[in-house]
Scaffold this motif. Structure first.
Motif, short mmCIF file in Angstrom:
data_model
loop_
_atom_site.label_atom_id
_atom_site.label_comp_id
_atom_site.label_asym_id
_atom_site.label_seq_id
_atom_site.Cartn_x
_atom_site.Cartn_y
_atom_site.Cartn_z
N GLY A 229 0.85 -1.20 0.00
CA GLY A 229 0.00 0.00 0.00
C GLY A 229 0.88 1.25 0.00
O GLY A 229 1.97 1.25 0.58
N VAL A 230 0.41 2.29 -0.70
CA VAL A 230 1.13 3.56 -0.69
C VAL A 230 0.16 4.65 -0.26
O VAL A 230 -0.97 4.71 -0.75
N SER A 231 0.61 5.49 0.67
CA SER A 231 -0.27 6.56 1.16
C SER A 231 0.51 7.84 1.35
O SER A 231 1.73 7.88 1.21
N GLY A 232 -0.23 8.87 1.71
CA GLY A 232 0.37 10.08 2.27
C GLY A 232 -0.06 10.11 3.72
O GLY A 232 -0.32 9.06 4.30
N ALA A 233 -0.15 11.29 4.30
CA ALA A 233 -0.73 11.42 5.64
C ALA A 233 -1.17 12.85 5.83
O ALA A 233 -0.58 13.77 5.25
#
Ligand code: SF4
Lengths: 482, 258
Positions: free
Chosen positions: A210-214
């Motif tokens: 999974g790839v995310s920002g915040a």
């Protein structure tokens, strides 16, 4: 629109087409007015909004003043909780780090939570170049990705599309990316949501990375926070074995107590909700729960330079709520694509030229893409004085080559204003020849004015002249009223 | 009480009626007004286009010209906002550039005394009924600088409501910018015109004869569009009129269009 920002024209040219696109104008007008009214109601419910806003501003300012301290604290706590922290000076470095991390897992697919930082660095394109496919899982991002389009709003990236267009995109394009849209798909919101749900479920269940920002990072514990509405984020943040989060360095907050302020400011400003439906918080890794591997990529990409600018640094307070877009009369008519970056609207006009510089045509035109009406500043939950930063950036652009004629005109104006006798003479000359003045002019700024507007008819005499020749003192100066 | 008029460059050279009306109105209310003739422009066009250094001599000029007056009154919200919001910034930036506090002090000297017309009427003179007569249907556009930077609030509408014979129609989307924005109008002509067209459509929808504002730069843009639109229109013409002209009109000296 194909999926790239490279070689975008300057804002006025891009906006010209948008102002003539009646469907786009109608979509944008409807969407922005609906959400701006809802936001006003949601904010109006709180008696202490002004105090919250001030608190948000001050917490961010204090954090930015000691950014180095809090980032090191954050790194220490993320590491202690089992995560790995990477530092990326620019987009290329961040993309390299993420690609290497994905390749180390042996996977060729990732699922993504909607993230502005990864759009800013062009991560999907960089991964694709390495043979890795990134699937966007936010509904609007999915629409943009399937349509080979670009986002045009921070919160609602497909705001420029209406239901009928979305139906067509799903029906045509879903099959190429995975599970096709159901037969006979209609444009009812529930049907469109169901089609997206079925299409995405397959990806959630299969993805190992999974790839995310915040939205926020808490220094005192090393906790990351993502707020969202659809639950796709929760899936991406909990199901995969490896989680990689790419986050701008300005997203750090010192303590949990600080978060309290922002969890009130953000949803009301953004979606006009009292509270967002999903708030996911995680601290490193936990045995038997969630991803086993967690990587945090801290992204600079122009932020340290922005921090060095005393006026410009306030844009680093931004929490990407998009309230400024929704009230902006220029955004409403020009659309998001004209801003030539993933950050459209007022915040884009002040952030992009600071992150990317003002050398390209579109970046140099952004500080001027505003009438300085101040509606953005009024709604900004962290009180970024966007008009002040716009004017500050205009000064920077005006100092670049290519502004000789404008500078000369401005110098001439100042000279005239410094010599009132010459000014009076110029006014007399202009008035004397006023019958000869045309209402339309063929060239330059005058052409831009007269394409839609008549030039004013000059008066028979200036005020100055009226004062000298016709004004008589009132006979007996009476006592002022009150 | 020594009161000076800051006419503004646009009113002086292009739209003198608003400045003349301001003088007549204030004199009718018993205020003696001076027009120091060494005045010119507040520097807003230069400043907002990115030429801050070119505004500096004008900051000093404003300070010199209006030295000694208790109040400096201007019939322009955006020029008042330029002085009150931006002069302190110009001073602070000069200081930050290591050029001492001379500009900051000049700014500080003039800034607090500069008032927009409706502020002077309501806050200093304490009047809302100025004894005006204007038998027309009017809708009011609160220009952005007056609305958001100066925070004029209910002052202009309060003054209009007290005008005899005047029928006030609420303007839909009143708080939205008209699209003028100084050099924005020529640097982004398409967006500017689209905003202006929407503002005018809203004004027309009220059935008003007069679109009133307290900022002639915005009215210049709107009147320019109206004049272009009015030629060839069958329905009653709409015209842009400065608030000062309405407040200056009386039964004995009524407002006239040209
Ligand atoms: S600049 Fe302010 S209003 Fe605009 S997105 Fe950022 S926080 Fe929200």
């Amino acid at each position: 629109m194909s999926g790239t920002y490279l070689g975008m024209p300057a804002f006025p040219q891009a906006a010209k087409a948008a102002t003539r696109d009646t469907r786009l104008r109608a979509n944008l007008r409807h969407a922005t007015h609906t959400i701006r009214d809802k936001r006003a109601r949601a904010v109006g419910e709180l008696d202490d909004w002004a105090v919250l806003r001030e608190a948000g501003k001050r917490i961010k300012d204090r954090t930015l003043r000691h950014l180095d301290t809090y980032l090191l604290q954050l790194e220490e706590h993320v590491t202690a909780a089992g995560g790995t922290v990477h530092w990326a000076a620019d987009a290329a470095e961040a993309n390299r780090i993420v690609a290497d991390l994905v390749q180390a897992t042996g996977e060729t697919e990732v699922v993504k939570v909607k993230s502005m930082a990864t759009q800013e660095i062009g991560l999907n394109e960089a991964l694709a170049a390495e043979g890795i496919t990134a699937y966007e899982t936010d509904l609007a991002e999915l629409i943009v990705q399937l349509g080979d389009d670009l986002p045009s709003h921070i919160l609602v990236p497909a705001i420029h599309r209406n239901r009928g267009e979305i139906r067509d995109i799903f029906a045509e394009k879903m099959a190429r990316w995975g599970r096709p849209a159901p037969e006979g798909l209609t444009d009812r919101p529930a049907d469109l949501a169901e089609a997206a749900r079925l299409h995405l479920r397959e990806k959630f269940l299969r993805a190992k990375v999974g790839v995310s920002g915040a939205n926020f990072m808490i220094a005192e514990t090393g906790t990351l926070v993502v707020v969202e509405s659809e639950g796709n984020g929760r899936m991406c943040l909990t199901l995969p074995e490896t989680l990689i989060s790419v986050v701008g360095i300005e997203k750090v907050l010192p303590t949990w107590q600080d978060l309290e302020v922002f969890l009130q400011l953000l949803p009301r400003s953004s979606t006009a909700e009292r509270m967002n439906p999903y708030t996911t918080m995680w601290t490193g890794t936990s045995e038997g729960d969630g991803p086993r591997d967690f990587h945090l990529v801290l992204l600079d990409n122009g932020r340290t330079d922005t921090l060095a600018d005393e006026v410009g640094r306030q844009v680093l307070r931004c929490i990407r709520c998009s309230a400024c877009l929704n009230v902006c009369p220029v955004y409403e008519r020009a659309g998001g694509h004209a801003y030539g970056s993933p950050y459209p609207g007022p915040i884009g006009a002040v952030l992009t030229p600071q992150l990317r510089g003002t050398t390209s045509a579109v970046d140099a035109s952004l500080p001027f893409a505003s009438s300085l009406c101040g509606a953005c500043y009024e709604v900004c939950p962290v009180a970024i004085d966007i008009p002040e930063v716009l004017v500050h950036l205009r000064e920077q652009v005006a100092g670049q080559p290519g502004h000789r004629a404008e500078r000369a005109a401005m110098q001439a104006a100042t000279w005239l204003f410094e010599h009132p006798a010459a000014l009076a003479a110029a006014e007399r000359a202009a008035s004397a020849t006023r019958a000869l003045h045309p209402r339309r002019l063929p060239l330059g700024p005058a052409k831009a004015w007269t394409e839609t507007r008549d030039l004013p008819q000059l008066p028979a005499e200036s005020f100055r002249s009226w004062w000298q020749h016709h004004h008589t003192e009132p006979p007996t100066p009476p006592e002022p009223t009150s | 009480m020594r009161v000076a008029l800051f006419a503004t460059c646009v009113n002086d050279a292009v739209l003198p009626r608003a400045a003349i009306a301001t003088v007549r109105l204030l004199e009718r209310l018993g205020v003696r007004v001076d027009f120091p003739e060494q005045q010119s422009c507040c520097g807003q066009p230069q400043f907002n286009t990115g030429y801050r250094h070119l505004t500096e001599p004008l900051v000093r000029r404003m300070e010199r010209v209006f030295d000694g007056y208790d109040h400096v009154v201007t019939p322009s919200g955006s020029c008042a906002a330029m002085v009150r919001d931006n002069y302190p910034r110009i001073g602070a930036k000069a200081q930050a550039e290591g050029r001492g506090d001379e500009l900051a002090r000049a700014a500080q000297a003039v800034t607090p005394r500069l008032l927009e017309l409706t502020e002077f009427l309501v806050d200093v003179l304490g009047v809302t009924d100025v004894g005006a007569y204007f038998p027309h249907k009017v809708t009011y556009h609160p220009s952005c600088h007056g609305l958001r930077m100066l925070g004029l609030g209910t002052r202009p509408l309060g003054l209009l409501r007290a005008v005899k014979g005047l029928e006030l129609a609420e303007l839909p989307g009143a708080e939205e910018c008209c699209g003028f924005g100084g050099t924005f109008a020529v640097k982004n002509p398409d967006v500017s015109a689209a905003m202006g067209a929407d503002k005018i459509a809203n004004a027309r929808s009220t059935g008003a004869e007069v679109l009133c504002g307290a900022d002639n730069s915005c009215l210049l843009h709107l009147q320019g569009m109206l004049r272009r639109q009015n030629s060839g229109r069958q329905d009653a013409p709409l015209r842009a009129v400065h608030l000062a002209e309405i407040l200056a009109a009386t039964e004995t000296t009524p407002w006239s269009p040209a």
